[in-house]
Each structure stands twice: as C-alpha cells, then as structure tokens.
Design a protein around this motif. Structure first.
Motif, PDB file in Angstrom:
ATOM      1  N   THR A  44      57.254   5.872  40.637  1.00  0.00           N
ATOM      2  CA  THR A  44      57.982   4.684  41.086  1.00  0.00           C
ATOM      3  C   THR A  44      59.365   5.123  41.544  1.00  0.00           C
ATOM      4  OG1 THR A  44      58.920   4.224  38.902  1.00  0.00           O
ATOM      5  CG2 THR A  44      56.783   3.217  39.394  1.00  0.00           C
ATOM      6  N   TYR A  45      60.059   4.229  42.219  1.00  0.00           N
ATOM      7  CA  TYR A  45      61.407   4.553  42.683  1.00  0.00           C
ATOM      8  C   TYR A  45      62.304   4.954  41.505  1.00  0.00           C
ATOM      9  CZ  TYR A  45      60.168   2.305  47.122  1.00  0.00           C
ATOM     10  OH  TYR A  45      59.581   1.965  48.303  1.00  0.00           O
ATOM     11  N   THR A  46      62.211   4.205  40.430  1.00  0.00           N
ATOM     12  CA  THR A  46      63.066   4.449  39.273  1.00  0.00           C
ATOM     13  C   THR A  46      62.758   5.786  38.605  1.00  0.00           C
ATOM     14  OG1 THR A  46      63.072   2.067  38.908  1.00  0.00           O
ATOM     15  CG2 THR A  46      63.896   3.428  37.125  1.00  0.00           C
ATOM     16  N   THR A  47      61.469   6.060  38.393  1.00  0.00           N
ATOM     17  CA  THR A  47      61.120   7.316  37.724  1.00  0.00           C
ATOM     18  C   THR A  47      61.479   8.520  38.586  1.00  0.00           C
ATOM     19  OG1 THR A  47      58.832   7.167  38.521  1.00  0.00           O
ATOM     20  CG2 THR A  47      59.290   6.320  36.309  1.00  0.00           C
ATOM     21  N   ARG A  68      63.392   4.943  50.072  1.00  0.00           N
ATOM     22  CA  ARG A  68      62.968   3.960  51.077  1.00  0.00           C
ATOM     23  C   ARG A  68      63.501   4.291  52.468  1.00  0.00           C
ATOM     24  NH1 ARG A  68      65.156   0.313  47.126  1.00  0.00           N
ATOM     25  NH2 ARG A  68      63.513  -0.337  45.707  1.00  0.00           N
ATOM     26  N   THR A  69      64.728   4.767  52.532  1.00  0.00           N
ATOM     27  CA  THR A  69      65.370   4.961  53.838  1.00  0.00           C
ATOM     28  C   THR A  69      65.032   6.301  54.483  1.00  0.00           C
ATOM     29  OG1 THR A  69      67.376   5.790  52.750  1.00  0.00           O
ATOM     30  CG2 THR A  69      67.302   3.437  53.295  1.00  0.00           C
ATOM     31  N   ASN A  70      64.665   7.300  53.695  1.00  0.00           N
ATOM     32  CA  ASN A  70      64.316   8.603  54.248  1.00  0.00           C
ATOM     33  C   ASN A  70      62.829   8.588  54.579  1.00  0.00           C
ATOM     34  OD1 ASN A  70      63.466  11.389  54.429  1.00  0.00           O
ATOM     35  ND2 ASN A  70      65.495  11.913  53.653  1.00  0.00           N
ATOM     36  N   SER A  71      62.484   8.615  55.855  1.00  0.00           N
ATOM     37  CA  SER A  71      61.095   8.431  56.271  1.00  0.00           C
ATOM     38  C   SER A  71      60.165   9.521  55.742  1.00  0.00           C
ATOM     39  CB  SER A  71      61.006   8.340  57.793  1.00  0.00           C
ATOM     40  OG  SER A  71      61.518   9.511  58.387  1.00  0.00           O
ATOM     41  N   GLU A  72      60.620  10.753  55.740  1.00  0.00           N
ATOM     42  CA  GLU A  72      59.766  11.850  55.265  1.00  0.00           C
ATOM     43  C   GLU A  72      59.486  11.708  53.761  1.00  0.00           C
ATOM     44  OE1 GLU A  72      59.793  16.737  55.046  1.00  0.00           O
ATOM     45  OE2 GLU A  72      61.337  15.697  56.200  1.00  0.00           O
ATOM     46  N   LEU A  73      60.502  11.403  53.007  1.00  0.00           N
ATOM     47  CA  LEU A  73      60.345  11.222  51.566  1.00  0.00           C
ATOM     48  C   LEU A  73      59.525   9.978  51.251  1.00  0.00           C
ATOM     49  CD1 LEU A  73      61.004  12.238  48.754  1.00  0.00           C
ATOM     50  CD2 LEU A  73      63.205  11.056  48.899  1.00  0.00           C
ATOM     51  N   TYR A  74      59.704   8.930  52.030  1.00  0.00           N
ATOM     52  CA  TYR A  74      58.959   7.691  51.817  1.00  0.00           C
ATOM     53  C   TYR A  74      57.460   7.913  52.044  1.00  0.00           C
ATOM     54  CZ  TYR A  74      57.778   2.736  52.005  1.00  0.00           C
ATOM     55  OH  TYR A  74      57.224   1.504  51.766  1.00  0.00           O
ATOM     56  N   GLU A  75      57.118   8.672  53.069  1.00  0.00           N
ATOM     57  CA  GLU A  75      55.710   8.989  53.323  1.00  0.00           C
ATOM     58  C   GLU A  75      55.115   9.784  52.168  1.00  0.00           C
ATOM     59  OE1 GLU A  75      53.583   7.969  55.700  1.00  0.00           O
ATOM     60  OE2 GLU A  75      55.235   6.668  56.331  1.00  0.00           O
ATOM     61  N   TYR A  76      55.871  10.736  51.647  1.00  0.00           N
ATOM     62  CA  TYR A  76      55.409  11.529  50.509  1.00  0.00           C
ATOM     63  C   TYR A  76      55.232  10.641  49.282  1.00  0.00           C
ATOM     64  CZ  TYR A  76      54.905  15.751  47.677  1.00  0.00           C
ATOM     65  OH  TYR A  76      54.419  16.739  46.864  1.00  0.00           O
ATOM     66  N   THR A  83      51.382   2.733  42.251  1.00  0.00           N
ATOM     67  CA  THR A  83      51.943   1.387  42.254  1.00  0.00           C
ATOM     68  C   THR A  83      52.142   0.885  43.678  1.00  0.00           C
ATOM     69  OG1 THR A  83      54.177   2.292  42.054  1.00  0.00           O
ATOM     70  CG2 THR A  83      53.076   1.615  40.023  1.00  0.00           C
ATOM     71  N   TYR A  84      52.471   1.782  44.614  1.00  0.00           N
ATOM     72  CA  TYR A  84      52.604   1.376  46.017  1.00  0.00           C
ATOM     73  C   TYR A  84      51.258   0.917  46.534  1.00  0.00           C
ATOM     74  CZ  TYR A  84      52.885   1.661  51.067  1.00  0.00           C
ATOM     75  OH  TYR A  84      52.812   1.377  52.396  1.00  0.00           O
ATOM     76  N   LYS A  85      50.204   1.667  46.212  1.00  0.00           N
ATOM     77  CA  LYS A  85      48.865   1.315  46.676  1.00  0.00           C
ATOM     78  C   LYS A  85      48.405   0.007  46.062  1.00  0.00           C
ATOM     79  CE  LYS A  85      47.691   6.126  47.337  1.00  0.00           C
ATOM     80  NZ  LYS A  85      46.997   7.277  46.797  1.00  0.00           N
ATOM     81  N   GLN A  86      48.716  -0.218  44.789  1.00  0.00           N
ATOM     82  CA  GLN A  86      48.333  -1.463  44.142  1.00  0.00           C
ATOM     83  C   GLN A  86      49.031  -2.639  44.799  1.00  0.00           C
ATOM     84  OE1 GLN A  86      49.431  -0.870  40.085  1.00  0.00           O
ATOM     85  NE2 GLN A  86      47.576   0.255  39.579  1.00  0.00           N
ATOM     86  N   LYS A  87      50.310  -2.487  45.067  1.00  0.00           N
ATOM     87  CA  LYS A  87      51.067  -3.569  45.684  1.00  0.00           C
ATOM     88  C   LYS A  87      50.526  -3.867  47.073  1.00  0.00           C
ATOM     89  CE  LYS A  87      55.801  -5.017  46.509  1.00  0.00           C
ATOM     90  NZ  LYS A  87      57.196  -4.645  46.454  1.00  0.00           N
TER      91      LYS A  87
END
Length: 157
Positions: A44-47, A68-76, A83-87
C-alpha cells in the motif's frame, strides 16, 4: 488569477536535479516494494512510504503521493499491489445474493416508478439475479390470477 511565468532561459540544473530526485524515488520505491513482497506484507502507499524510510540511506524515504505522481513507480506499484487490484475490480461488482420471495414484495410496487431509475437498477443485476426475479414475479402473478379467478367465481354463487 494565476500567472504563468515563461522564461526563455530554462535552467538546465533544475531539470537535472528533478531527474536525479525522480530516479532516487523510483529506486527506493522499487526496493521498498520488493522488500515488502519478500516479507509478505501488503503493498500500500503507506507501507511503501514506511519501508522506504528504513531503506533510504538518508532516512527520508518517499512520500505516498510520490508513488502516485511518478509514473514509473506507479506502474510498478500497480503490478504488485493486491489492494489496487481489489479496488479496481470492486468498482463494477454487484454483491451476488439469491433473491427470495420475502425480499421482493410485489404488492408494494408502485405503478408510477421512474423507468430510467428502474432500468439503471436492473442493468446492475447479473443475468442469474434477473432470471430469479422474473421467475418470482411470474409466480406472484400466477398466484394472484388464481386468487382473482377464484374470488370472481365465488361472487356468482
């Protein structure tokens, strides 16, 4: 009123600094995600932000918004986060439950319902739920027709 400052002399050092910070965020973020996966912790973002503080030699880590703002990191992050997939998957799901006759009170249905709202409501149901609802509606109609015919013939006696 906001003003945009346009300069013909864009500082090259600023772009280089931004690129270095962006690369540092990606590197630390990926290491944090890999470490969380290795430990079996949720992604998660927090962890990620907490883990990044432990990994970062400076101890700063990265902010959750950086992910969220860094596209390469967000894709990773999206590739490895459950949790992203569940949402993402839960947006269009409708809770599947069997409909019983007690749940549907056909006698309380008003004839002046808004057809657009009704259509929207039915479009959210699955095919099985619609079939179940149709079967219950037909049973209700058949029972009421039988009651009406019986009471009609009893009135002539």
């Amino acid at each position: 009123m906001s003003q945009i400052f346009k300069s013909k002399n864009e500082p090259v050092w600023l772009k280089e600094s931004h690129q270095m910070r962006s690369n540092r965020s990606v590197q630390i973020g990926k290491q944090s995600i890999d470490q969380l996966i290795k430990n079996g912790n949720p992604i998660t973002y927090t962890t990620i932000a907490e883990q990044s503080k432990e990994i970062d030699p400076e101890g700063k880590g990265i902010h959750p918004n950086t992910i969220r703002t860094n596209s390469e990191l967000y894709e990773y992050y999206k590739q490895h986060s459950k949790t992203y997939k569940q949402k993402k998957n839960s947006k269009n799901t409708v809770f599947n439950h069997s409909i019983s006759r007690e749940d549907l009170e056909f006698s309380k249905i008003k004839p002046s319902r808004n057809p657009d709202n009704l259509r929207r409501k039915y479009m959210k149901l699955t095919k099985e739920e619609l079939v179940q609802r149709l079967i219950l509606a037909e049973e209700y109609i058949a029972e009421n027709n039988t009651k009406w015919v019986t009471s009609f013939f009893e009135s002539f006696k």
